[in-house]
Design a protein around this motif. Structure first.
Motif, PDB file in Angstrom:
ATOM      1  N   THR A   1       0.824  -1.212   0.000  1.00 50.92           N
ATOM      2  CA  THR A   1       0.000   0.000   0.000  1.00 50.92           C
ATOM      3  C   THR A   1       0.853   1.255   0.000  1.00 50.92           C
ATOM      4  O   THR A   1       0.552   2.232  -0.700  1.00 50.92           O
ATOM      5  CB  THR A   1      -0.946   0.005   1.207  1.00 50.92           C
ATOM      6  OG1 THR A   1      -1.775  -1.171   1.170  1.00 50.92           O
ATOM      7  CG2 THR A   1      -1.849   1.242   1.191  1.00 50.92           C
TER       8      THR A   1
ATOM      9  N   PHE B   1       2.161   1.698  -3.379  1.00 50.73           N
ATOM     10  CA  PHE B   1       1.071   2.111  -4.258  1.00 50.73           C
ATOM     11  C   PHE B   1       0.804   3.607  -4.122  1.00 50.73           C
ATOM     12  O   PHE B   1       0.584   4.306  -5.121  1.00 50.73           O
ATOM     13  CB  PHE B   1      -0.181   1.312  -3.926  1.00 50.73           C
ATOM     14  CG  PHE B   1      -1.323   1.543  -4.870  1.00 50.73           C
ATOM     15  CD1 PHE B   1      -1.313   1.002  -6.136  1.00 50.73           C
ATOM     16  CD2 PHE B   1      -2.418   2.298  -4.478  1.00 50.73           C
ATOM     17  CE1 PHE B   1      -2.369   1.216  -7.020  1.00 50.73           C
ATOM     18  CE2 PHE B   1      -3.482   2.521  -5.341  1.00 50.73           C
ATOM     19  CZ  PHE B   1      -3.456   1.969  -6.615  1.00 50.73           C
TER      20      PHE B   1
ATOM     21  N   TYR C   1     -10.774   3.450 -17.278  1.00 52.90           N
ATOM     22  CA  TYR C   1     -10.159   2.134 -17.062  1.00 52.90           C
ATOM     23  C   TYR C   1      -8.898   2.220 -16.206  1.00 52.90           C
ATOM     24  O   TYR C   1      -8.393   1.184 -15.752  1.00 52.90           O
ATOM     25  CB  TYR C   1      -9.800   1.485 -18.398  1.00 52.90           C
ATOM     26  CG  TYR C   1     -10.987   1.014 -19.197  1.00 52.90           C
ATOM     27  CD1 TYR C   1     -11.483  -0.281 -19.034  1.00 52.90           C
ATOM     28  CD2 TYR C   1     -11.613   1.846 -20.114  1.00 52.90           C
ATOM     29  CE1 TYR C   1     -12.570  -0.726 -19.770  1.00 52.90           C
ATOM     30  CE2 TYR C   1     -12.707   1.413 -20.860  1.00 52.90           C
ATOM     31  CZ  TYR C   1     -13.182   0.128 -20.688  1.00 52.90           C
ATOM     32  OH  TYR C   1     -14.258  -0.316 -21.412  1.00 52.90           O
TER      33      TYR C   1
ATOM     34  N   PRO D   1      -8.245   3.411 -13.064  1.00 58.00           N
ATOM     35  CA  PRO D   1      -8.350   2.835 -11.710  1.00 58.00           C
ATOM     36  C   PRO D   1      -8.448   1.313 -11.718  1.00 58.00           C
ATOM     37  O   PRO D   1      -7.938   0.647 -10.803  1.00 58.00           O
ATOM     38  CB  PRO D   1      -9.637   3.467 -11.152  1.00 58.00           C
ATOM     39  CG  PRO D   1      -9.858   4.692 -11.966  1.00 58.00           C
ATOM     40  CD  PRO D   1      -9.338   4.367 -13.328  1.00 58.00           C
ATOM     41  N   VAL D   2      -9.069   0.759 -12.763  1.00 59.68           N
ATOM     42  CA  VAL D   2      -9.219  -0.700 -12.845  1.00 59.68           C
ATOM     43  C   VAL D   2      -7.859  -1.366 -12.972  1.00 59.68           C
ATOM     44  O   VAL D   2      -7.539  -2.310 -12.232  1.00 59.68           O
ATOM     45  CB  VAL D   2     -10.116  -1.096 -14.046  1.00 59.68           C
ATOM     46  CG1 VAL D   2     -10.183  -2.621 -14.173  1.00 59.68           C
ATOM     47  CG2 VAL D   2     -11.504  -0.500 -13.899  1.00 59.68           C
TER      48      VAL D   2
ATOM     49  N   MET E   1      -4.996  -0.121 -12.227  1.00 56.75           N
ATOM     50  CA  MET E   1      -4.210   0.140 -11.019  1.00 56.75           C
ATOM     51  C   MET E   1      -4.544  -0.867  -9.925  1.00 56.75           C
ATOM     52  O   MET E   1      -3.647  -1.383  -9.253  1.00 56.75           O
ATOM     53  CB  MET E   1      -4.458   1.563 -10.518  1.00 56.75           C
ATOM     54  CG  MET E   1      -3.770   2.645 -11.324  1.00 56.75           C
ATOM     55  SD  MET E   1      -4.100   4.285 -10.629  1.00 56.75           S
ATOM     56  CE  MET E   1      -2.890   5.265 -11.532  1.00 56.75           C
ATOM     57  N   VAL E   2      -5.823  -1.142  -9.756  1.00 53.33           N
ATOM     58  CA  VAL E   2      -6.243  -2.129  -8.756  1.00 53.33           C
ATOM     59  C   VAL E   2      -5.726  -3.517  -9.129  1.00 53.33           C
ATOM     60  O   VAL E   2      -5.264  -4.281  -8.264  1.00 53.33           O
ATOM     61  CB  VAL E   2      -7.777  -2.146  -8.616  1.00 53.33           C
ATOM     62  CG1 VAL E   2      -8.228  -3.323  -7.759  1.00 53.33           C
ATOM     63  CG2 VAL E   2      -8.270  -0.835  -8.013  1.00 53.33           C
ATOM     64  N   VAL E   3      -5.789  -3.851 -10.408  1.00 56.32           N
ATOM     65  CA  VAL E   3      -5.278  -5.143 -10.873  1.00 56.32           C
ATOM     66  C   VAL E   3      -3.793  -5.269 -10.554  1.00 56.32           C
ATOM     67  O   VAL E   3      -3.330  -6.311 -10.057  1.00 56.32           O
ATOM     68  CB  VAL E   3      -5.511  -5.312 -12.391  1.00 56.32           C
ATOM     69  CG1 VAL E   3      -4.750  -6.531 -12.923  1.00 56.32           C
ATOM     70  CG2 VAL E   3      -6.997  -5.449 -12.691  1.00 56.32           C
ATOM     71  N   GLU E   4      -3.033  -4.219 -10.811  1.00 56.43           N
ATOM     72  CA  GLU E   4      -1.597  -4.268 -10.520  1.00 56.43           C
ATOM     73  C   GLU E   4      -1.350  -4.358  -9.017  1.00 56.43           C
ATOM     74  O   GLU E   4      -0.432  -5.059  -8.567  1.00 56.43           O
ATOM     75  CB  GLU E   4      -0.870  -3.061 -11.098  1.00 56.43           C
ATOM     76  CG  GLU E   4       0.643  -3.210 -10.974  1.00 56.43           C
ATOM     77  CD  GLU E   4       1.430  -2.025 -11.491  1.00 56.43           C
ATOM     78  OE1 GLU E   4       2.647  -2.178 -11.686  1.00 56.43           O
ATOM     79  OE2 GLU E   4       0.839  -0.942 -11.689  1.00 56.43           O
ATOM     80  N   TYR E   5      -2.153  -3.651  -8.223  1.00 56.33           N
ATOM     81  CA  TYR E   5      -2.022  -3.733  -6.764  1.00 56.33           C
ATOM     82  C   TYR E   5      -2.234  -5.169  -6.293  1.00 56.33           C
ATOM     83  O   TYR E   5      -1.473  -5.693  -5.466  1.00 56.33           O
ATOM     84  CB  TYR E   5      -3.040  -2.805  -6.102  1.00 56.33           C
ATOM     85  CG  TYR E   5      -3.036  -2.866  -4.592  1.00 56.33           C
ATOM     86  CD1 TYR E   5      -2.244  -1.989  -3.848  1.00 56.33           C
ATOM     87  CD2 TYR E   5      -3.803  -3.802  -3.902  1.00 56.33           C
ATOM     88  CE1 TYR E   5      -2.226  -2.046  -2.459  1.00 56.33           C
ATOM     89  CE2 TYR E   5      -3.787  -3.871  -2.522  1.00 56.33           C
ATOM     90  CZ  TYR E   5      -3.001  -2.985  -1.805  1.00 56.33           C
ATOM     91  OH  TYR E   5      -2.976  -3.055  -0.426  1.00 56.33           O
ATOM     92  N   VAL E   6      -3.271  -5.815  -6.809  1.00 56.53           N
ATOM     93  CA  VAL E   6      -3.579  -7.195  -6.443  1.00 56.53           C
ATOM     94  C   VAL E   6      -2.425  -8.123  -6.829  1.00 56.53           C
ATOM     95  O   VAL E   6      -2.012  -8.993  -6.044  1.00 56.53           O
ATOM     96  CB  VAL E   6      -4.895  -7.649  -7.120  1.00 56.53           C
ATOM     97  CG1 VAL E   6      -5.083  -9.156  -7.006  1.00 56.53           C
ATOM     98  CG2 VAL E   6      -6.084  -6.915  -6.497  1.00 56.53           C
TER      99      VAL E   6
ATOM    100  N   VAL F   1      -6.541  -9.253 -15.215  1.00 55.76           N
ATOM    101  CA  VAL F   1      -7.387  -9.470 -14.039  1.00 55.76           C
ATOM    102  C   VAL F   1      -7.254 -10.902 -13.533  1.00 55.76           C
ATOM    103  O   VAL F   1      -7.051 -11.146 -12.333  1.00 55.76           O
ATOM    104  CB  VAL F   1      -8.866  -9.157 -14.370  1.00 55.76           C
ATOM    105  CG1 VAL F   1      -9.768  -9.602 -13.217  1.00 55.76           C
ATOM    106  CG2 VAL F   1      -9.050  -7.672 -14.635  1.00 55.76           C
TER     107      VAL F   1
END
Length: 259
Positions: free
Chosen positions: A111, A114, A142, A144-145, A147-152, A234
């Protein structure tokens, strides 16, 4: 799994505190301090742009921007994998003394990295505006999507390697070499279209190829990312998160004895 989410939520204040500590302590004592958050990727950008647009002559329009929109997310994932491998080990005394979900440590580290990436994206957006490259606001939906995928994805890898490093300390050193090789085997400095067709089946196994292509579609080509590319990113992100957590849960049983 529900209990894990419940426990992590109960210790959310600990996560916030560790993230704050990481962000404040990153450049503590340095002259430029927090400015290094922006200066580090900018210096890398200058070096890579000089090498690949002048010495090795990549014939790509606005190559500095082509590179920058992929370099920033690459720095995030590489930091999580290499530096994040030590995030459990450095809090060894804490792990041995008190109970808390051990996943808190990788989550806090990823985090904080990130948040650093988000700060650096301010510079990316400033460059795009300053050079009048422009945006496709539909495509930005797209962002934020991905970014979340990379965070995961980053969290899954950090969970796995941080647990493994407790048992094999050499992992942290090996990962420095692996991430360097991984960077050259990912579309950071060149487009995926340069990859020979016979290598595409192997290339498509690289999760960062799909992630970086999506970033570049959104910010450089100003178009919505290919849905198949985004879908693969994803799926791979979720796969590594589940795999990382399964391995972390198994290995954490011996943390106290090996730290």
């Amino acid at each position: 799994m529900f209990k894990l989410f419940s426990d992590i939520y109960k210790y959310r204040q600990m996560i916030f505190s560790l993230v704050h500590k990481e962000l404040r302590g990153r450049y503590k004592g340095s002259v430029l301090g927090f400015f290094w958050t922006f200066l580090n990727p900018l210096l890398q950008l200058i070096v890579y742009t000089f090498v690949f647009s002048i010495l090795m002559r990549q014939q790509i329009e606005k190559y500095y921007l082509f590179l920058f929109v992929a370099l920033v997310p690459w720095i995030f994932i590489s930091s999580c994998v290499s530096a994040g491998s030590n995030c459990v080990f450095i809090y060894g005394d804490l792990v041995k003394k008190i109970y808390f979900p051990r996943e808190v440590l990788p989550i806090s580290f990823v985090t904080s990295q990130f948040v650093n990436m988000l700060y650096t994206f301010v510079v990316v957006f400033a460059v795009i505006i300053f050079t009048k490259h422009g945006f496709n606001f539909y495509a930005l939906l797209y962002l934020p999507v991905i970014m979340v995928v990379e965070y995961v994805l980053a969290l899954g890898l950090t969970l796995f390697f941080s647990a493994l490093t407790v048992y094999v300390r050499d992992i942290a050193h090996i990962l420095g070499i692996i991430t360097m090789a991984w960077q050259f085997l990912s579309p950071v400095m060149y487009p995926s279209s340069k990859v020979p067709a016979e290598f595409l089946p192997i290339w498509n196994l690289n999760p960062m190829a799909h992630v970086l292509d999506s970033y570049r579609d959104i910010l450089y080509f100003k178009q919505a990312p290919d849905l198949q590319t985004l879908g693969v990113a994803v799926v791979m992100g979720l796969f590594f998160l589940v795999f990382g957590e399964i391995m972390f849960a198994k290995l954490q049983k011996g943390f106290a004895e090996n730290l």
